[in-house]
Design a protein around this motif. Structure first.
Motif, short mmCIF file in Angstrom:
data_model
loop_
_atom_site.label_atom_id
_atom_site.label_comp_id
_atom_site.label_asym_id
_atom_site.label_seq_id
_atom_site.Cartn_x
_atom_site.Cartn_y
_atom_site.Cartn_z
N GLY A 110 30.85 0.99 22.50
CA GLY A 110 31.84 1.81 21.80
C GLY A 110 33.22 1.19 21.87
O GLY A 110 33.39 0.00 21.64
N PRO A 111 34.26 1.98 22.22
CA PRO A 111 35.62 1.44 22.25
C PRO A 111 35.84 0.39 23.33
O PRO A 111 36.84 -0.33 23.30
N SER A 112 34.91 0.28 24.28
CA SER A 112 35.03 -0.72 25.34
C SER A 112 34.14 -1.94 25.12
O SER A 112 34.08 -2.82 25.99
N ARG A 113 33.48 -2.02 23.97
CA ARG A 113 32.53 -3.12 23.74
C ARG A 113 33.18 -4.49 23.85
O ARG A 113 32.56 -5.45 24.35
N LEU A 114 34.42 -4.62 23.40
CA LEU A 114 35.11 -5.91 23.44
C LEU A 114 36.20 -5.96 24.50
O LEU A 114 37.15 -6.74 24.41
N ALA A 115 36.05 -5.16 25.54
CA ALA A 115 37.02 -5.19 26.63
C ALA A 115 36.89 -6.49 27.43
O ALA A 115 35.79 -7.02 27.63
N TYR A 116 38.02 -7.00 27.89
CA TYR A 116 38.01 -8.16 28.78
C TYR A 116 37.45 -7.74 30.15
O TYR A 116 37.71 -6.64 30.63
N HIS A 117 36.70 -8.65 30.76
CA HIS A 117 36.11 -8.37 32.06
C HIS A 117 35.84 -9.68 32.78
O HIS A 117 35.77 -10.75 32.16
N GLY A 118 35.70 -9.61 34.10
CA GLY A 118 35.45 -10.81 34.88
C GLY A 118 35.03 -10.48 36.29
O GLY A 118 34.93 -9.30 36.67
N VAL A 119 34.79 -11.51 37.07
CA VAL A 119 34.37 -11.36 38.48
C VAL A 119 35.32 -12.20 39.34
O VAL A 119 35.13 -13.41 39.48
N PRO A 120 36.34 -11.58 39.92
CA PRO A 120 37.27 -12.35 40.74
C PRO A 120 36.77 -12.68 42.15
O PRO A 120 37.34 -13.55 42.81
N ARG A 121 35.70 -12.00 42.59
CA ARG A 121 35.28 -12.21 43.97
C ARG A 121 33.82 -11.81 44.17
O ARG A 121 33.36 -10.81 43.62
N VAL A 122 33.12 -12.62 44.95
CA VAL A 122 31.78 -12.29 45.43
C VAL A 122 31.83 -12.22 46.95
O VAL A 122 32.51 -13.02 47.59
N HIS A 123 31.12 -11.25 47.52
CA HIS A 123 31.10 -11.10 48.98
C HIS A 123 29.79 -11.69 49.52
O HIS A 123 28.74 -11.04 49.46
N ASN A 130 40.67 -4.11 29.27
CA ASN A 130 40.87 -3.44 27.99
C ASN A 130 40.64 -4.44 26.86
O ASN A 130 40.59 -5.64 27.10
N PRO A 131 40.50 -3.96 25.62
CA PRO A 131 40.18 -4.88 24.52
C PRO A 131 41.36 -5.73 24.04
O PRO A 131 41.16 -6.64 23.23
N GLU A 132 42.56 -5.47 24.53
CA GLU A 132 43.75 -6.10 23.96
C GLU A 132 44.24 -7.32 24.74
O GLU A 132 44.76 -8.26 24.15
N THR A 133 44.10 -7.32 26.05
CA THR A 133 44.71 -8.36 26.86
C THR A 133 43.88 -8.65 28.11
O THR A 133 43.17 -7.77 28.60
N ARG A 134 43.99 -9.87 28.63
CA ARG A 134 43.31 -10.24 29.86
C ARG A 134 43.99 -9.65 31.10
O ARG A 134 43.42 -9.69 32.18
N THR A 135 45.18 -9.15 30.93
CA THR A 135 45.95 -8.64 32.06
C THR A 135 45.79 -7.13 32.17
O THR A 135 44.97 -6.52 31.50
N LYS A 136 46.58 -6.52 33.04
CA LYS A 136 46.50 -5.08 33.25
C LYS A 136 46.77 -4.33 31.95
O LYS A 136 47.47 -4.84 31.08
N PRO A 137 46.22 -3.11 31.81
CA PRO A 137 45.48 -2.36 32.83
C PRO A 137 44.02 -2.77 32.96
O PRO A 137 43.37 -3.07 31.96
N TYR A 138 43.54 -2.80 34.18
CA TYR A 138 42.12 -3.01 34.45
C TYR A 138 41.72 -2.22 35.69
O TYR A 138 42.57 -1.72 36.43
N THR A 139 40.41 -2.09 35.88
CA THR A 139 39.86 -1.36 37.03
C THR A 139 38.90 -2.28 37.76
O THR A 139 38.05 -2.91 37.13
N ASP A 140 39.03 -2.37 39.06
CA ASP A 140 38.10 -3.15 39.87
C ASP A 140 36.98 -2.23 40.37
O ASP A 140 37.23 -1.19 40.96
N VAL A 141 35.75 -2.65 40.09
CA VAL A 141 34.57 -1.87 40.44
C VAL A 141 33.71 -2.71 41.39
O VAL A 141 33.49 -3.90 41.15
N GLU A 142 33.22 -2.11 42.45
CA GLU A 142 32.31 -2.80 43.36
C GLU A 142 30.89 -2.67 42.82
O GLU A 142 30.37 -1.55 42.71
#
Length: 216
Positions: free
Chosen positions: A180-193, A157-169
């Motif tokens: 739009g409203p998600s343009r500045l949302a925090y995001h990252g890659v915690p794992r590569v398979h 989300n745009p407010e914090t690095r912590t939850k709520p977040y969604t993990d997408v494969e």
């Protein structure tokens, strides 16, 4: 779709303005992008390790087109690398970005003029911490293309690095667009398979191509 896949993956709006489109790039397009990335990764202004202001290093290595990103600004030369002029941003990549936005978010009143690409290479141990793409002056959507190994993409989300977040494969060929409203949302890659790239792609690891409008 993988023949062994029981349930087809469908286009999903992960958050307002943030859309995941599986299988967006066909195998030929994926191979062509991988070959282009190999050319872009060569010196001068090639693939480099990014060093943070605190003295640490990012585990994903990076090469830039159009403008060179370094924490937390843009330059016309690889100021934290070999100092060479950044490679040009090709027009066909901008067209791909505009098509991606249309397919993910629908027709735009003013199509974005993409002019920056950040290309990150992840080996099996690489990660990306939660961050925002906030160094651009434009609010045009960010386009993210995945090639090679599957990863867990954490979209928050745009407010914090912590939850709520969604993990997408994200798998090879997948598209993710956020604006739009998600343009500045925090995001990252915690794992590569590791070892999950399509065998005929000829790529060990993961490539992520992000397209942006600088407005700089």
């Amino acid at each position: 779709m993988d023949e062994a896949e029981l349930f087809p993956r469908e286009r999903t709006e992960v958050a307002p303005g943030a859309v995941h489109v599986p299988h967006w790039l066909d195998p030929r397009e994926q191979r062509e992008l991988v070959e282009a990335c190999r050319v872009w990764a060569r010196p001068p202004a090639g693939l480099r390790t990014v060093r943070t202001p605190g003295g640490g290093t990012m585990t994903a290595r990076q090469v830039c087109l159009g403008l060179h990103w370094y924490p937390y600004a843009y330059a016309r030369t690889a100021v934290d690398g070999d100092g060479a002029p950044v490679k040009p941003f090709p027009a066909w990549l901008g067209e791909l970005g505009r098509r991606a936005v249309t397919d993910a978010l629908g027709p735009q009143p003013t199509p974005a003029d993409y002019d920056i690409a950040l290309i990150n290479f992840y080996d099996g141990d690489a990660r990306m911490g939660m961050h925002r793409d906030a160094d651009e002056k434009s609010d045009a959507p960010v386009v993210s293309l995945s090639l090679g190994d599957t990863c867990v993409f954490r979209f928050g989300n745009p407010e914090t690095r912590t939850k709520p977040y969604t993990d997408v494969e994200l798998r090879s060929g997948d598209l993710f667009v956020f604006g739009g409203p998600s343009r500045l949302a925090y995001h990252g890659v915690p794992r590569v398979h590791p070892g999950t790239a399509p065998p005929d792609l000829g790529l060990t690891g993961r490539l992520n191509i992000t397209l942006r409008v600088g407005g700089l």
